[in-house]
Design a protein around this motif. Structure first.
Motif, PDB file in Angstrom:
ATOM      1  N   LEU A  69     -18.382  10.138 -31.336  1.00  0.00           N
ATOM      2  CA  LEU A  69     -17.620   8.886 -31.316  1.00  0.00           C
ATOM      3  C   LEU A  69     -18.404   7.808 -30.574  1.00  0.00           C
ATOM      4  O   LEU A  69     -18.376   6.629 -30.947  1.00  0.00           O
ATOM      5  CB  LEU A  69     -16.258   9.103 -30.649  1.00  0.00           C
ATOM      6  CG  LEU A  69     -15.184   9.765 -31.525  1.00  0.00           C
ATOM      7  CD1 LEU A  69     -14.008  10.232 -30.659  1.00  0.00           C
ATOM      8  CD2 LEU A  69     -14.686   8.819 -32.620  1.00  0.00           C
ATOM      9  N   GLY A  70     -19.107   8.228 -29.508  1.00  0.00           N
ATOM     10  CA  GLY A  70     -19.931   7.293 -28.758  1.00  0.00           C
ATOM     11  C   GLY A  70     -21.069   6.722 -29.584  1.00  0.00           C
ATOM     12  O   GLY A  70     -21.505   5.581 -29.393  1.00  0.00           O
ATOM     13  N   GLU A  71     -21.569   7.525 -30.533  1.00  0.00           N
ATOM     14  CA  GLU A  71     -22.627   7.045 -31.430  1.00  0.00           C
ATOM     15  C   GLU A  71     -22.071   6.075 -32.463  1.00  0.00           C
ATOM     16  O   GLU A  71     -22.749   5.146 -32.889  1.00  0.00           O
ATOM     17  CB  GLU A  71     -23.293   8.248 -32.124  1.00  0.00           C
ATOM     18  CG  GLU A  71     -24.095   9.124 -31.164  1.00  0.00           C
ATOM     19  CD  GLU A  71     -24.501  10.445 -31.785  1.00  0.00           C
ATOM     20  OE1 GLU A  71     -24.197  10.668 -32.985  1.00  0.00           O
ATOM     21  OE2 GLU A  71     -25.108  11.277 -31.084  1.00  0.00           O
ATOM     22  N   LEU A  84      -9.801   9.412 -45.033  1.00  0.00           N
ATOM     23  CA  LEU A  84      -9.891   9.997 -43.692  1.00  0.00           C
ATOM     24  C   LEU A  84     -10.876  11.163 -43.709  1.00  0.00           C
ATOM     25  O   LEU A  84     -10.713  12.103 -44.485  1.00  0.00           O
ATOM     26  CB  LEU A  84      -8.508  10.476 -43.255  1.00  0.00           C
ATOM     27  CG  LEU A  84      -8.243  10.581 -41.757  1.00  0.00           C
ATOM     28  CD1 LEU A  84      -8.328   9.220 -41.098  1.00  0.00           C
ATOM     29  CD2 LEU A  84      -6.862  11.188 -41.514  1.00  0.00           C
ATOM     30  N   GLU A  85     -11.901  11.097 -42.869  1.00  0.00           N
ATOM     31  CA  GLU A  85     -12.912  12.150 -42.808  1.00  0.00           C
ATOM     32  C   GLU A  85     -13.167  12.525 -41.355  1.00  0.00           C
ATOM     33  O   GLU A  85     -13.284  11.659 -40.499  1.00  0.00           O
ATOM     34  CB  GLU A  85     -14.229  11.659 -43.429  1.00  0.00           C
ATOM     35  CG  GLU A  85     -14.185  11.439 -44.925  1.00  0.00           C
ATOM     36  CD  GLU A  85     -14.220  12.740 -45.718  1.00  0.00           C
ATOM     37  OE1 GLU A  85     -14.568  13.779 -45.128  1.00  0.00           O
ATOM     38  OE2 GLU A  85     -13.892  12.699 -46.916  1.00  0.00           O
ATOM     39  N   PRO A  86     -13.281  13.830 -41.078  1.00  0.00           N
ATOM     40  CA  PRO A  86     -13.625  14.222 -39.720  1.00  0.00           C
ATOM     41  C   PRO A  86     -15.105  13.993 -39.450  1.00  0.00           C
ATOM     42  O   PRO A  86     -15.937  14.109 -40.369  1.00  0.00           O
ATOM     43  CB  PRO A  86     -13.298  15.719 -39.688  1.00  0.00           C
ATOM     44  CG  PRO A  86     -13.522  16.171 -41.107  1.00  0.00           C
ATOM     45  CD  PRO A  86     -13.112  15.007 -41.970  1.00  0.00           C
ATOM     46  N   LEU A  87     -15.445  13.647 -38.242  1.00  0.00           N
ATOM     47  CA  LEU A  87     -16.846  13.655 -37.835  1.00  0.00           C
ATOM     48  C   LEU A  87     -17.345  15.100 -37.897  1.00  0.00           C
ATOM     49  O   LEU A  87     -16.539  16.038 -37.805  1.00  0.00           O
ATOM     50  CB  LEU A  87     -16.980  13.111 -36.410  1.00  0.00           C
ATOM     51  CG  LEU A  87     -16.666  11.625 -36.207  1.00  0.00           C
ATOM     52  CD1 LEU A  87     -16.511  11.310 -34.729  1.00  0.00           C
ATOM     53  CD2 LEU A  87     -17.750  10.764 -36.828  1.00  0.00           C
ATOM     54  N   PRO A  88     -18.644  15.328 -38.033  1.00  0.00           N
ATOM     55  CA  PRO A  88     -19.155  16.707 -38.069  1.00  0.00           C
ATOM     56  C   PRO A  88     -18.693  17.550 -36.877  1.00  0.00           C
ATOM     57  O   PRO A  88     -18.325  18.717 -37.048  1.00  0.00           O
ATOM     58  CB  PRO A  88     -20.668  16.515 -38.077  1.00  0.00           C
ATOM     59  CG  PRO A  88     -20.876  15.182 -38.739  1.00  0.00           C
ATOM     60  CD  PRO A  88     -19.720  14.340 -38.284  1.00  0.00           C
ATOM     61  N   ALA A  89     -18.698  16.960 -35.699  1.00  0.00           N
ATOM     62  CA  ALA A  89     -18.270  17.702 -34.505  1.00  0.00           C
ATOM     63  C   ALA A  89     -16.787  18.042 -34.573  1.00  0.00           C
ATOM     64  O   ALA A  89     -16.359  19.115 -34.127  1.00  0.00           O
ATOM     65  CB  ALA A  89     -18.564  16.897 -33.238  1.00  0.00           C
ATOM     66  N   THR A 149     -19.261   9.093 -22.084  1.00  0.00           N
ATOM     67  CA  THR A 149     -19.457   7.654 -22.220  1.00  0.00           C
ATOM     68  C   THR A 149     -18.357   7.031 -23.072  1.00  0.00           C
ATOM     69  O   THR A 149     -17.798   5.987 -22.716  1.00  0.00           O
ATOM     70  CB  THR A 149     -20.830   7.358 -22.849  1.00  0.00           C
ATOM     71  OG1 THR A 149     -21.846   7.937 -22.021  1.00  0.00           O
ATOM     72  CG2 THR A 149     -21.081   5.868 -22.958  1.00  0.00           C
ATOM     73  N   PHE A 150     -18.033   7.684 -24.192  1.00  0.00           N
ATOM     74  CA  PHE A 150     -17.010   7.127 -25.079  1.00  0.00           C
ATOM     75  C   PHE A 150     -15.676   7.010 -24.371  1.00  0.00           C
ATOM     76  O   PHE A 150     -15.024   5.958 -24.417  1.00  0.00           O
ATOM     77  CB  PHE A 150     -16.859   7.985 -26.339  1.00  0.00           C
ATOM     78  CG  PHE A 150     -15.715   7.540 -27.222  1.00  0.00           C
ATOM     79  CD1 PHE A 150     -15.845   6.440 -28.054  1.00  0.00           C
ATOM     80  CD2 PHE A 150     -14.488   8.213 -27.206  1.00  0.00           C
ATOM     81  CE1 PHE A 150     -14.792   6.007 -28.854  1.00  0.00           C
ATOM     82  CE2 PHE A 150     -13.430   7.791 -27.999  1.00  0.00           C
ATOM     83  CZ  PHE A 150     -13.586   6.679 -28.832  1.00  0.00           C
ATOM     84  N   TYR A 186     -10.081   3.402 -30.713  1.00  0.00           N
ATOM     85  CA  TYR A 186      -8.910   4.219 -30.383  1.00  0.00           C
ATOM     86  C   TYR A 186      -8.334   4.847 -31.649  1.00  0.00           C
ATOM     87  O   TYR A 186      -7.942   6.018 -31.653  1.00  0.00           O
ATOM     88  CB  TYR A 186      -7.851   3.344 -29.699  1.00  0.00           C
ATOM     89  CG  TYR A 186      -6.532   4.034 -29.453  1.00  0.00           C
ATOM     90  CD1 TYR A 186      -6.404   4.989 -28.445  1.00  0.00           C
ATOM     91  CD2 TYR A 186      -5.420   3.740 -30.244  1.00  0.00           C
ATOM     92  CE1 TYR A 186      -5.193   5.623 -28.226  1.00  0.00           C
ATOM     93  CE2 TYR A 186      -4.204   4.366 -30.023  1.00  0.00           C
ATOM     94  CZ  TYR A 186      -4.094   5.309 -29.009  1.00  0.00           C
ATOM     95  OH  TYR A 186      -2.890   5.943 -28.798  1.00  0.00           O
ATOM     96  N   THR A 187      -8.312   4.087 -32.741  1.00  0.00           N
ATOM     97  CA  THR A 187      -7.810   4.602 -34.018  1.00  0.00           C
ATOM     98  C   THR A 187      -8.684   5.750 -34.509  1.00  0.00           C
ATOM     99  O   THR A 187      -8.175   6.792 -34.946  1.00  0.00           O
ATOM    100  CB  THR A 187      -7.771   3.479 -35.073  1.00  0.00           C
ATOM    101  OG1 THR A 187      -6.902   2.439 -34.613  1.00  0.00           O
ATOM    102  CG2 THR A 187      -7.283   3.998 -36.413  1.00  0.00           C
ATOM    103  N   ARG A 188      -9.996   5.569 -34.417  1.00  0.00           N
ATOM    104  CA  ARG A 188     -10.916   6.617 -34.891  1.00  0.00           C
ATOM    105  C   ARG A 188     -10.747   7.876 -34.053  1.00  0.00           C
ATOM    106  O   ARG A 188     -10.790   9.000 -34.577  1.00  0.00           O
ATOM    107  CB  ARG A 188     -12.361   6.103 -34.825  1.00  0.00           C
ATOM    108  CG  ARG A 188     -13.360   6.970 -35.580  1.00  0.00           C
ATOM    109  CD  ARG A 188     -13.140   6.889 -37.090  1.00  0.00           C
ATOM    110  NE  ARG A 188     -14.058   7.744 -37.830  1.00  0.00           N
ATOM    111  CZ  ARG A 188     -15.293   7.392 -38.197  1.00  0.00           C
ATOM    112  NH1 ARG A 188     -15.761   6.203 -37.890  1.00  0.00           N
ATOM    113  NH2 ARG A 188     -16.043   8.232 -38.875  1.00  0.00           N
TER     114      ARG A 188
END
Length: 221
Positions: free
Chosen positions: A213-215, A101-106, A29-30, A44-46
């Motif tokens: 990212l979609g969330e 700057l932090e990574p998402l858990p995934a 979806t994202f 797009y930046t994220r």
């Protein structure tokens, strides 16, 4: 009876075996919303930020594998993307792009798996190398084109340099040579199956990043 002559090339095997996972990642979806121009440049930046964490793990790992008998032939400087990602992030986020700057858990899980393979299993590292770089040379060009048109980023300039491989003048020829490297991998059938399984895992890890990212960037109803 010897059936090796009838067996598909490893590059064919790895491509067909991971096709379902590849499609799932591409049609998330994202990514559909991003490519459809329905999200802003912040999304797009994220996404670019998440790529930086993955490629830093991929390319930090590459240094120790340059002389490895299995993974070494794949370590090619013209593929390296970290510097380009940092230039893109400086353009998209500003000079202090790395602050906060932090990574998402995934993303953290994805980068950790890449680093683990680089450290303990060079053949598994190849699976991640393949899914990332050949994807960048192929579908990545669609993302670049959309980014330029949707958010007014300069053609092959700052903001999309990640997708521009200055050192590869003929991508089709490069991909052919890369597939020959895959076909020449020194591994038995069992190890090749493990590489294929890791390739599927790489796509699943990538899809999990898209899901998160979609969330973060849901389209309003």
């Amino acid at each position: 009876m010897d059936t090796t002559a009838d067996a598909p090339a490893f590059s064919t095997l790895i491509r067909t075996a991971s096709h379902e996972q590849h499609t799932e990642a591409e049609t998330s979806t994202f990514m559909s919303d991003l490519l459809g121009g329905r999200l802003g440049v912040d999304a797009y930046t994220r996404y670019t930020e998440q790529l930086w964490f993955v490629y830093r793990a991929l390319e930090d790992g590459a240094r120790a594998l340059a002389d490895d008998a299995v993974a070494g032939p794949f370590i090619q400087p013209e593929l390296m993307r970290t510097a380009e990602l940092e230039r893109d992030l400086a353009h998209l986020r500003g000079a202090d792009w790395h602050e906060g700057l932090e990574p998402l858990p995934a993303t953290a899980a994805y980068a950790a798996r890449v680093a683990e393979c680089a450290r303990t299993w060079p053949a598994g590292y190849i699976a991640h190398h393949y899914t990332r770089y050949l994807g960048d040379l192929s579908g990545g060009q669609i993302i670049r084109d959309k980014a330029e048109k949707t958010w007014g980023l300069a053609h092959k300039g700052d903001g999309v340099r990640f997708y521009v491989f200055e050192g590869i003048s003929n991508p089709a020829s490069f991909k052919r040579d890369y597939r020959e490297l895959l076909d020449a991998v020194d591994a038995d059938d069992l190890e090749k199956q493990r590489i294929v399984d890791e390739c599927k895992r790489a796509f699943a890890l990538n899809t999990a990043v898209f899901r998160e990212l979609g969330e973060v960037f849901p389209l309003s109803a």
